[in-house]
Scaffold this motif. Structure first.
Motif, PDB file in Angstrom:
ATOM      1  N   ILE A  82       7.069  20.209 -76.159  1.00 14.15           N
ATOM      2  CA  ILE A  82       7.612  20.623 -74.938  1.00 14.15           C
ATOM      3  C   ILE A  82       8.959  21.133 -74.693  1.00 14.15           C
ATOM      4  CG2 ILE A  82       7.245  20.557 -72.488  1.00 14.15           C
ATOM      5  CD1 ILE A  82       4.685  18.806 -72.924  1.00 14.15           C
ATOM      6  N   LEU A 111      -0.656  24.787 -71.845  1.00  9.52           N
ATOM      7  CA  LEU A 111       0.688  24.370 -71.567  1.00  9.52           C
ATOM      8  C   LEU A 111       1.301  25.924 -71.390  1.00  9.52           C
ATOM      9  CD1 LEU A 111       1.724  21.112 -72.743  1.00  9.52           C
ATOM     10  CD2 LEU A 111       1.883  21.878 -70.524  1.00  9.52           C
ATOM     11  N   SER A 166       0.132  15.371 -66.807  1.00 12.76           N
ATOM     12  CA  SER A 166       0.867  15.938 -65.687  1.00 12.76           C
ATOM     13  C   SER A 166       2.062  15.057 -65.593  1.00 12.76           C
ATOM     14  CB  SER A 166       0.001  15.582 -64.346  1.00 12.76           C
ATOM     15  OG  SER A 166      -1.325  16.278 -64.527  1.00 12.76           O
ATOM     16  N   CYS A 173       4.724  16.482 -68.103  1.00 11.69           N
ATOM     17  CA  CYS A 173       5.163  17.701 -67.837  1.00 11.69           C
ATOM     18  C   CYS A 173       6.220  17.808 -66.663  1.00 11.69           C
ATOM     19  CB  CYS A 173       4.040  18.718 -67.880  1.00 11.69           C
ATOM     20  SG  CYS A 173       3.213  18.941 -69.129  1.00 11.69           S
ATOM     21  N   TYR A 192       7.617  22.860 -62.129  1.00 14.52           N
ATOM     22  CA  TYR A 192       6.257  22.576 -62.666  1.00 14.52           C
ATOM     23  C   TYR A 192       5.402  23.004 -61.475  1.00 14.52           C
ATOM     24  CZ  TYR A 192       2.354  19.740 -63.648  1.00 14.52           C
ATOM     25  OH  TYR A 192       1.042  19.333 -64.115  1.00 14.52           O
ATOM     26  N   LEU A 209       7.055  25.646 -65.942  1.00 13.40           N
ATOM     27  CA  LEU A 209       6.305  24.869 -67.028  1.00 13.40           C
ATOM     28  C   LEU A 209       4.937  24.709 -66.184  1.00 13.40           C
ATOM     29  CD1 LEU A 209       5.592  23.369 -69.508  1.00 13.40           C
ATOM     30  CD2 LEU A 209       6.767  21.315 -68.422  1.00 13.40           C
ATOM     31  N   ARG A 210       3.962  25.340 -66.743  1.00 15.32           N
ATOM     32  CA  ARG A 210       2.587  25.374 -65.973  1.00 15.32           C
ATOM     33  C   ARG A 210       1.571  24.769 -66.894  1.00 15.32           C
ATOM     34  NH1 ARG A 210       2.863  31.762 -65.680  1.00 15.32           N
ATOM     35  NH2 ARG A 210       4.180  32.152 -64.192  1.00 15.32           N
ATOM     36  N   LEU A 211       0.700  23.961 -66.208  1.00 13.60           N
ATOM     37  CA  LEU A 211      -0.352  23.100 -66.907  1.00 13.60           C
ATOM     38  C   LEU A 211      -1.509  23.609 -66.234  1.00 13.60           C
ATOM     39  CD1 LEU A 211      -1.468  20.734 -68.748  1.00 13.60           C
ATOM     40  CD2 LEU A 211      -1.029  19.236 -66.977  1.00 13.60           C
TER      41      LEU A 211
END
Length: 237
Positions: A122, A151, A82, A85, A103, A140-142
């Motif tokens: 990344i 990701l 987390s 990112c 994010y 940017l999605r986690l």
């Protein structure tokens, strides 16, 4: 500086640097970069306008990183995915003249991975998306699933499945590096297109990480304050 192999490559034709560049070991390369930076930019500032020499040196770094060999059993570390990112998204957003990079995701996701390899992967995905859109509006999605992390670098950038597959076959391309990074971790690299957005997807399986040594990735201020960091290298066209 005549003994510095990297410095001499800055004067070579772009088409002739591939072989000598990739004959250098990782340690030789990083030492050469440091020597070049010290000699060319003794008072380098992140606020100074980029010179041709500076951009050329970053371009060599990008070539090397995207072709860099890493062992199939690279050591894994325990760290916050987390934080990695969110810091990369924030840093990239500050370096992007128009639009935004946001994010979105869980605030506490721990992963077992090779941190330097994953960080560069990344950044490569962010860079590919940035260079494929007129005005950056990316996310940017986690997502943390039961058995894996997903990701996604998603947005209104122009890309196609054909272009994605073609770049995977190009040795040294950003997406080819990302595919190698995904395989190193037993994961997958995918491309998804819908009417509203395109997305690069990096899927990483979960593995037990409690017994692994911990690692603290570079923070956004460390990435931004060093103009020879991987952040600036990745954002080159």
């Amino acid at each position: 500086m005549s003994h510095n192999r990297l410095f001499s490559l800055l004067k070579e034709n772009k088409n002739s640097i591939e072989v000598p560049l990739f004959q250098m070991s990782e340690a030789e390369f990083r030492n050469a970069v440091q020597e070049c930076a010290t000699a060319l930019f003794p008072d380098a500032s992140v606020f100074a306008l980029p010179s041709e020499e500076y951009l050329s040196l970053l371009a060599l770094c990008k070539k090397y990183y995207n072709r860099e060999a890493f062992p199939k059993d690279a050591p894994l570390f325990h760290f916050s995915l987390s934080s990695l990112c969110s810091d990369l998204a924030f840093s990239t957003d500050l370096c992007t003249p128009t639009g935004s990079i946001l994010y979105s995701g869980t605030g506490h996701a721990e992963i077992a991975a090779a941190p330097r390899v994953l960080r560069w992967a990344i950044l490569n995905l962010l860079s590919e998306a940035l260079h494929a859109c007129e005005e950056a509006n990316l996310c940017l999605r986690l997502q943390e699933k039961k058995t894996y992390f997903l990701l996604a670098v998603a947005g209104d950038f122009s890309f196609s499945k054909e272009k994605f597959e073609a770049e995977l076959e190009q040795v040294g391309s950003p997406l080819a590096y990302c595919l190698r990074a995904a395989k190193l971790h037993g994961g997958q690299l995918l491309f998804r297109t819908t009417e509203s957005e395109n997305a690069f997807l990096l899927c990483l399986p979960k593995v037990p990480c409690e017994a692994l040594p911990s690692y603290t990735p570079e923070t956004f201020d460390e990435l931004l304050s060093d103009r020879f960091s991987v952040l600036y290298t990745a954002l080159l066209p």
